[in-house]
Enzyme design. Structure first.
Site, PDB file in Angstrom:
ATOM      1  N   CYS A 154       7.366  -7.476  11.367  1.00  0.00           N
ATOM      2  CA  CYS A 154       7.094  -5.881  10.306  1.00  0.00           C
ATOM      3  C   CYS A 154       5.421  -4.470  10.330  1.00  0.00           C
ATOM      4  O   CYS A 154       6.186  -3.213  10.253  1.00  0.00           O
ATOM      5  CB  CYS A 154       6.555  -6.617   9.014  1.00  0.00           C
ATOM      6  SG  CYS A 154       7.771  -8.038   8.964  1.00  0.00           S
ATOM      7  N   VAL A 158       6.611  -1.349   9.852  1.00  0.00           N
ATOM      8  CA  VAL A 158       6.294  -0.002   8.817  1.00  0.00           C
ATOM      9  C   VAL A 158       5.772   0.860   9.107  1.00  0.00           C
ATOM     10  O   VAL A 158       5.364   1.734   8.525  1.00  0.00           O
ATOM     11  CB  VAL A 158       5.123  -1.028   7.831  1.00  0.00           C
ATOM     12  CG1 VAL A 158       4.851  -0.134   6.515  1.00  0.00           C
ATOM     13  CG2 VAL A 158       6.361  -2.659   7.128  1.00  0.00           C
TER      14      VAL A 158
END
Length: 514
Positions: A154, A158
């Site tokens: 993640c 991001v």
């Protein structure tokens, strides 16, 4: 406390007085919302079994409880370990990679090699280029893999890290000492906040196949590529290879992790088995590619069919019908008659199905798992006259729900068979209380449902942490269907014994031969 002279496991350890005191003292912190009022707890617990609660539970959107899926990089790690001498490299935090390693290790009971470049807060702000450059160099220097397969978590997604640019920069800075220009470092973007582990599998398989085969197109060879998909049954990989070999045809299994997670004692290697890198580079020149899992290879197969122009397509060899279709596809692609060996195996399976049919016919099942797994096992249940009452797939891709609905509609009991796409195991709990079934089929996370609802659990799926060696068996091919038949039928018989064991009350049906 443990005593050196007498080490006990958790089952007995937590019964000791000191641990009972700890649990009793915790009550003072659990007083909010009447949590220490037994009557109120019982009242709420009973309400959660009702249709009223079920409607509210199924309408839930903002939270997931007990998910029946994992995240993308887990699938990417599986792909990497299916290739010769390949180290899975996850661009992200160390904690994420520890989770991936432990998840696979607890299921397979084998070590799982995987590294991380351990991104922390500063990398989240400034980007992970420094981590990538140092991490790739250290990985190559310390573990000496033949290939490093990079995926992401993640954090890296991001902030938008550019993997291709980072890998190029790492090679340039290294100057060829550990990372020569030709050193293979395929990559895939695998953001954990979308999709699931099967999406990550597909992305990584696509990345490896597309990047390794770049510029390798040559003369077509009469050879079949087999892509197993996110397959956690080691025996299934071997069953499929045995079927293909029975036809005497040349083949490549792309992503063969059967040796990596099934090493003999005393002979541990960091990397074991896997698809030869030379074969992986040449797979573009095969005449056909068959994916055994449609939904975990959708992106990959789109490339194979549109760019490589390969025949083959999808075939899910679970159950009698699924295996028949796979065998007939091989017969068609090779121009070879079905070998006698496979005809004998099929006949033995059909004979066994006839023996067990009376015990599975009409039994109601709840089942959950990955999309392709469910299509295969539900098809087998229907072949045995069973009723898959609740079929739940948390990570259902587009098109899966309609395909499963069409499959269930072939059953005479179709009106009482339900598909639950995008739901979790807390949803399943409501379904089991309001529309009970005879048995559940699923992974170890069903243990709570089994204890809560009293529904017997048959351990088939992934992950299975609390039973040993099931992953060594096959659920694919005719021998795999026989394993499914054995596990399910014998659980039905176990339950029949359990329900007829009370002396002079229910033991009139003491049937020694069944």
């Amino acid at each position: 406390m443990q005593e050196v002279e007498k080490i006990v496991n958790g089952k007995d350890l937590f019964k000791r007085p000191e641990y009972k005191d700890v649990l009793a003292n915790k009550k003072q912190f659990e007083s909010s919302m009447l949590a220490i009022n037994p009557a109120k707890v019982d009242e709420i617990a009973e309400w959660t079994k009702s249709w009223d609660y079920r409607e509210k539970n199924l309408a839930r959107e903002a939270i997931t409880v007990n998910p029946a899926k994992a995240c993308q990089p887990l699938g990417a790690v599986m792909v990497a370990l299916g290739f010769e001498g390949t180290m899975p490299y996850v661009h992200g935090s160390h904690g994420c990679v520890a989770y991936f390693r432990s998840y696979f290790t607890k299921h397979f009971k084998e070590p799982t090699p995987c590294v991380s470049d351990s991104m922390t807060e500063d990398a989240a702000v400034f980007g992970g280029l420094v981590n990538m450059k140092e991490g790739l160099k250290n990985c190559a220097a310390v573990y000496k893999p033949k290939m490093i397969a990079v995926s992401t978590t993640c954090m890296a997604e991001v902030i938008g890290d550019d993997l291709m640019a980072f890998i190029t920069s790492a090679k340039e800075e290294d100057g060829g000492e550990f990372l020569p220009a030709e050193y293979p470092i395929p990559y895939a973007h695998t953001p954990s906040f979308v999709g699931s582990h099967i999406t990550g599998y597909d992305n990584m398989m696509h990345g490896i196949m597309s990047q390794l085969t770049e510029g390798q197109k040559g003369e077509t060879k009469q050879r079949i590529n087999i892509i197993p998909g996110f397959e956690t049954y080691i025996g299934s990989l071997r069953s499929v290879k045995s079927i293909v070999e029975a036809f005497g045809t040349d083949y490549i299994m792309l992503g063969d992790h059967s040796d990596q997670w099934d090493m003999p004692a005393g002979n541990y290697e960091m990397f074991s088995g896997g698809t030869k890198l030379d074969d992986a580079k040449d797979c573009i020149n095969s005449s056909a590619t068959i994916s055994l899992q449609k939904y975990s290879t959708s992106k990959t197969m789109k490339m194979v069919e549109k760019r490589w122009k390969h025949a083959g397509g999808h075939s899910n060899p679970i159950g009698l019908k699924g295996t028949d279709e796979f065998v007939m596809k091989l017969s068609e692609l090779t121009g070879t008659e079905v070998p006698q060996k496979l005809k004998i195996e099929r006949g033995r399976l059909v004979d066994a199905m006839q023996d067990s049919y009376p015990y599975m016919h009409g039994k109601k099942f709840a089942i959950w798992g990955d999309p392709d797994f469910l299509l295969g096992v539900v098809s087998f249940l229907l072949e045995m006259g069973a009723e898959p009452t609740h079929v739940l797939c948390h990570n259902a891709p587009n098109g899966w729900e309609a395909e499963m609905r069409a499959l269930l509609d072939t059953s005479p009991a179709k009106d009482s068979l339900h598909v639950w796409a995008g739901k979790d195991l807390w949803h399943m709990r409501s379904l089991l209380f309001t529309e009970p079934v005879d048995f559940m089929i699923g992974n170890s996370y069903g243990k709570e449902l089994m204890r809560d609802t009293g529904t017997p659990l048959i351990y088939i799926g992934f992950p299975i942490f609390d039973r040993h060696h099931l992953h060594r068996y096959s659920i694919s091919g005719y021998d795999g269907a026989l394993n499914l038949l054995t596990w399910i039928t014998n659980k039905v018989l176990d339950q029949l014994d359990e329900e007829t064991k009370d002396i002079a009350t229910t033991d009139y049906f003491f049937d020694l031969v069944r």
